[in-house]
Scaffold this motif. Structure first.
Motif: not given
Length: 330
Positions: A23, A27-28, A30-32, A35
């Motif tokens: 991770s 992370d918040y 990168d994920r948002l 995706s």
């Protein structure tokens, strides 16, 4: 907020966990961004200014003389790399502030600035923290990377937040201003727009506020600095530098090395607190093996003139023991 003590051991353990799990420290974001479609992007709930009352920096038995430090960075365009650099350099920042005796009880708020005319998330604000929760705040920032493609971003909304939505004991109890560092490469808009304040904060202010007027409010409780780092798209732009120098005078800092931003912030605080002069601050950088001395010395040459000195600790830079600094102020 503001309880607890910074620990490099905790920081290192978090880094190791992220490396093992694959991770990111962000992370918040990168994920948002990977995706979800852009129109659904939103600030992390912990950083969302909508309905904000105040961000507080408070004295306590643990931190009887808190000092409020705020670091707000532009995350549009090329500037969105700045928080990643800051995150990797947090140990150096705290090592200099605490172990070299620049200030005993720093409480740091991190935030991010975008453009209210076009971005999904024009402002994000963490809490004033004394411990590793500030690393969490950094990690929750959305690195939107938007911006409107012109030479302006919504720095004035960040100034509004710091003027009207912060409460800091260093100023209210002891009459000492905190520090606000804005890191960017563009100009603020000319006024704080009432409609944007309503949209971003939920506040009703009745009329627009000139940017110079809201800055004057901020400067009652914070010493304000604008840092223009190398690698930004508009480094050296005469209009940008001229606008900020008109607002802040010598407190506009041109930095040749983005990797030296934490050291620059730390030494600026040390100079402001009269804990060091510039020469001794640069000696501290050499002492910790930093190669940022040349860039920091050039950036702070004007600020470093005439600063006083105090006796400082010779304790190990990254010692985790609370109260280990042994600082004696003269």
């Amino acid at each position: 907020m503001g309880s607890g003590i910074w620990s490099t051991t905790v920081y290192g353990a978090a880094e190791s966990y992220r490396a093992a799990s694959g991770s990111s420290a962000f992370d918040y974001s990168d994920r948002l961004t990977a995706s979800a479609p852009r129109h659904t992007w939103a600030a992390h709930p912990s950083l969302d200014p909508k309905g904000l009352t105040v961000r507080e920096s408070r004295d306590s038995d643990e931190h009887p003389t808190s000092l409020a430090l705020s670091v707000l960075f532009d995350v549009t365009g090329s500037m969105r790399t700045v928080p990643r650099v800051l995150q990797t350099k947090l140990p150096e920042l705290f090592g200099l502030l605490l172990r070299k005796g620049y200030t005993e009880h720093p409480q740091i708020l991190f935030g991010a600035v975008g453009d209210a005319t076009c971005d999904r998330v024009p402002l994000q604000l963490g809490q004033f923290e004394s411990d590793n929760r500030m690393d969490d705040d950094l990690g929750n920032i959305l690195l939107e990377g938007g911006g409107g493609g012109q030479l302006t971003e919504s720095y004035e909304l960040a100034l509004y937040a710091m003027a009207r939505h912060t409460s800091i004991d260093c100023h209210e109890r002891r009459g000492r201003r905190g520090y606000l560092f804005v890191i960017g490469d563009e100009m603020p808009y000319g006024k704080v727009k009432a409609r944007e304040v309503r949209d971003v904060f939920g506040d009703e202010i009745g009329e627009d506020i000139p940017t110079a007027a809201i800055l004057a409010e901020v400067q009652r409780k914070f010493d304000v600095y604008f840092i223009v780092p190398a690698g930004a798209a508009h480094v050296g732009n005469a209009d940008v530098l001229g606008t900020w120098r008109k607002l802040l005078g010598q407190n506009v800092i041109e930095l040749d090395d983005l990797g030296a931003v934490c050291e620059t912030i730390a030494l600026t605080v040390g100079l402001g607190e009269e804990a060091i002069d510039l020469a001794s601050g640069l000696d501290d950088l050499a002492d910790i093996g930093s190669d940022a001395g040349a860039a920091v010395g050039k950036a702070l040459a004007t600020l470093g003139q005439g600063s006083g000195t105090v006796a400082r600790s010779s304790a190990p830079l990254l010692d985790d023991a609370p109260g280990a600094s042994g600082t004696t102020r003269l």
